[in-house]
Design a protein around this motif. Structure first.
Motif, short mmCIF file in Angstrom:
data_model
loop_
_atom_site.label_atom_id
_atom_site.label_comp_id
_atom_site.label_asym_id
_atom_site.label_seq_id
_atom_site.Cartn_x
_atom_site.Cartn_y
_atom_site.Cartn_z
N ALA A 1 0.82 -1.21 0.00
CA ALA A 1 0.00 0.00 0.00
C ALA A 1 0.85 1.25 0.00
O ALA A 1 0.47 2.28 0.51
N ALA A 2 2.02 1.16 -0.56
CA ALA A 2 2.87 2.35 -0.65
C ALA A 2 2.87 2.86 -2.08
O ALA A 2 2.89 2.08 -3.02
N PRO A 3 2.80 4.17 -2.26
CA PRO A 3 2.77 4.71 -3.62
C PRO A 3 4.13 4.55 -4.29
O PRO A 3 5.15 4.44 -3.62
N GLU B 1 -2.53 4.70 -2.19
CA GLU B 1 -2.10 3.76 -1.15
C GLU B 1 -3.26 2.85 -0.76
O GLU B 1 -3.73 2.85 0.39
N LYS C 1 -2.02 -0.03 8.31
CA LYS C 1 -2.94 -0.29 7.19
C LYS C 1 -4.28 -0.77 7.74
O LYS C 1 -4.33 -1.62 8.62
N SER D 1 -3.89 2.76 3.43
CA SER D 1 -3.00 3.35 4.43
C SER D 1 -3.82 4.27 5.33
O SER D 1 -4.89 4.76 4.95
#
Length: 198
Positions: free
Chosen positions: A22-24, A89, A153, A174
């Protein structure tokens, strides 16, 4: 007997072992000027799997994965469908597994749902935020749980038991983008429709 090796654990393994992040994406910097990440709004489309057992709105065509897991009941096949919009995210997932006929007939849907909740929280090392009993649009029993993991998360997971299968419809986001994407995630979860197989 417990369901410790079934879908919740397997799905959690996929989610927290790198398939779902979930990280850009990190912007690439240009020597002449700083790069500004461009947020691309995904085009939502109705997705139906090859067996046509459900339909749902997805932000683009999801990636699919199949895994066979050996359990005390025999081999269980997990189907996983994942979509992640760029520069957001969040991840949208649908998973399902089919139980052996005898197990599905002998075990109550509520027991399956409660065990799935317990296994999911343990496997992801998450804390439960909320839970409630729900039903699919065509009356199949279900449960919605929301939980947060140690990285912050937040997952909303709607589980349904139907025709010998456990379906899970999840949105993982996120903490930072939870409020921004709340309506989109609710629309995604509400769009899930089980289709009775003939």
């Amino acid at each position: 007997m417990t369901l410790k090796f079934l879908l919740p654990f397997m799905a959690a393994t996929f989610l927290y072992s790198g398939l779902i992040s979930a990280a850009p994406p990190k912007p690439t910097a240009s020597p002449s000027k700083p790069a500004v990440p461009k947020v691309v709004q995904p085009k939502w489309k109705v997705f139906t799997p090859p067996d046509k057992s459900f339909q749902i709105l997805m932000p683009g065509r999801p990636k699919t994965k199949t895994q066979v897991q050996k359990t005390y009941m025999g081999e269980i096949k997990l189907q996983l469908f994942v979509a992640q919009p760029p520069a957001q995210e969040v991840a949208y997932l649908v998973t399902y597994n089919e139980f052996p006929y005898s197990y599905a007939k002998m075990t109550s849907p509520q027991k399956i749902l409660n065990q799935a909740q317990s296994n999911t929280l343990k496997a992801t090392q998450s804390n439960l935020i909320s839970e409630r009993n729900i039903r699919s649009s065509n009356g199949h029993p279900g449960k919605e749980i929301q939980y947060v993991d140690s990285a912050g998360k937040v997952t909303t997971n709607r589980m349904y038991v139907a025709e010998g299968r456990l379906y899970q419809v999840m949105a993982i986001v996120s903490k930072k983008q939870r409020s921004t994407l709340a309506k989109t995630m609710t629309g995604y979860l509400n769009s899930f429709q089980l289709v009775v197989r003939r």
